[in-house]
Design a protein around this motif. Structure first.
Motif, PDB file in Angstrom:
ATOM      1  N   ASP A   1      -6.135   0.006   4.221  1.00  0.00           N
ATOM      2  CA  ASP A   1      -5.408  -0.957   3.386  1.00  0.00           C
ATOM      3  C   ASP A   1      -4.787  -0.219   2.217  1.00  0.00           C
TER       4      ASP A   1
ATOM      5  N   HIS B   1       0.561  -3.540   1.828  1.00  0.00           N
ATOM      6  CA  HIS B   1       0.204  -2.857   3.070  1.00  0.00           C
ATOM      7  C   HIS B   1       1.272  -1.841   3.448  1.00  0.00           C
TER       8      HIS B   1
ATOM      9  N   ASN C   1       0.702  -1.488   9.286  1.00  0.00           N
ATOM     10  CA  ASN C   1       0.522  -2.928   9.211  1.00  0.00           C
ATOM     11  C   ASN C   1       1.695  -3.774   9.679  1.00  0.00           C
TER      12      ASN C   1
END
Length: 257
Positions: free
Chosen positions: A142, A190, A165
């Motif tokens: 993340d 992201h 992502n």
């Protein structure tokens, strides 16, 4: 060093890593039962887990951590900031099993190097883990932006687990409200497919063995699209390397590096 991604996405994240005969989970964002099942699928027993490293306090990273810690007497390694923000999700922990991350530390003979990343949690870290034999893995699932701290953490590792992502066009076209789209593509959100791909080209070296693409959005990405974008960028730079998508619902095989 052995690694398997048990699952990765907005509904849960967890990675199994064996290093110097120490068995770790990096995040435990599924139920305890689900993690136990995923470990069985790779021939591992949850009773043998020696520690849980937590990247940040969002539920898809800590949902099962407290349960596993209490049931199997497993230490949790977490920053103080993430612990205080996620204390209700973790529940009451044995004080002996609460280990605050402040700087580099050892688990068994392996060195753990936490590094801060930009993400919209109270605090988010990635992990660079080095085995005593010299094998190294870097994990960041993340993050919204690649800064010099991240670059340093990913230098000369054998295995990479990195967020891939969203696709920008799919993000703009998906059903997310605008404020969520803005959050996802911000520096504290992201990592996009193309930013992931460009960074992989930047830090590639001849001894890199494998890349895992993690935390892929179901709403604003597509596995084939993501893999195509990454492989195209690698190909432009004459890079040949095994790349695998870590999916939400099915874990990867356990690979010995």
């Amino acid at each position: 060093m052995k690694l398997a991604v048990l699952g990765s996405g907005s509904k849960g994240n967890s990675i199994f890593l064996e290093t110097d005969n120490i068995k770790l989970l990096i995040d435990a964002g599924f139920s305890g039962k689900k993690i136990e099942e995923q470990l069985k699928n790779i021939g591992e027993n949850i009773c043998n887990i020696d520690g849980i490293l937590i990247t940040h306090e969002h539920g898809d990273h800590i949902l099962g951590a407290g349960i596993i810690s209490r049931k199997y007497d497993v230490p949790i390694y977490i920053t103080k900031e993430s612990y205080e923000a996620g204390i209700l999700k973790l529940g009451k922990l044995n004080s002996q099993n609460l280990r605050f991350i402040e700087e580099n530390f050892e688990v068994g003979a392996s060195l753990i190097y936490p590094f801060d990343v930009m993400h919209d949690a109270e605090r988010t870290v990635g992990f660079r883990i080095e085995e005593s034999t010299g094998s190294k893995v870097a994990i960041a699932t993340d993050l919204g932006y690649i800064d010099n701290t991240v670059r340093e953490a990913f230098k000369n590792v054998d295995v990479i687990v990195l967020e891939c992502n969203y696709d920008y066009n799919k993000l703009m076209e998906c059903s997310y409200p605008w404020d969520l789209k803005a959050r996802v593509k911000s520096r504290s959100g992201h990592l996009s497919n193309i930013d992931c791909a460009r960074f992989l080209c930047e830090i590639y070296h001849k001894d890199l063995k494998k890349i895992y693409l993690a935390h892929m959005s179901k709403e604003s990405n597509d596995p084939k699209l993501a893999l195509d974008e990454v492989m195209e960028e690698l190909s432009k730079n004459n890079i040949e390397i095994p790349v695998e998508i870590a999916t939400q619902d099915r874990g990867t095989k356990l690979i010995d590096f």
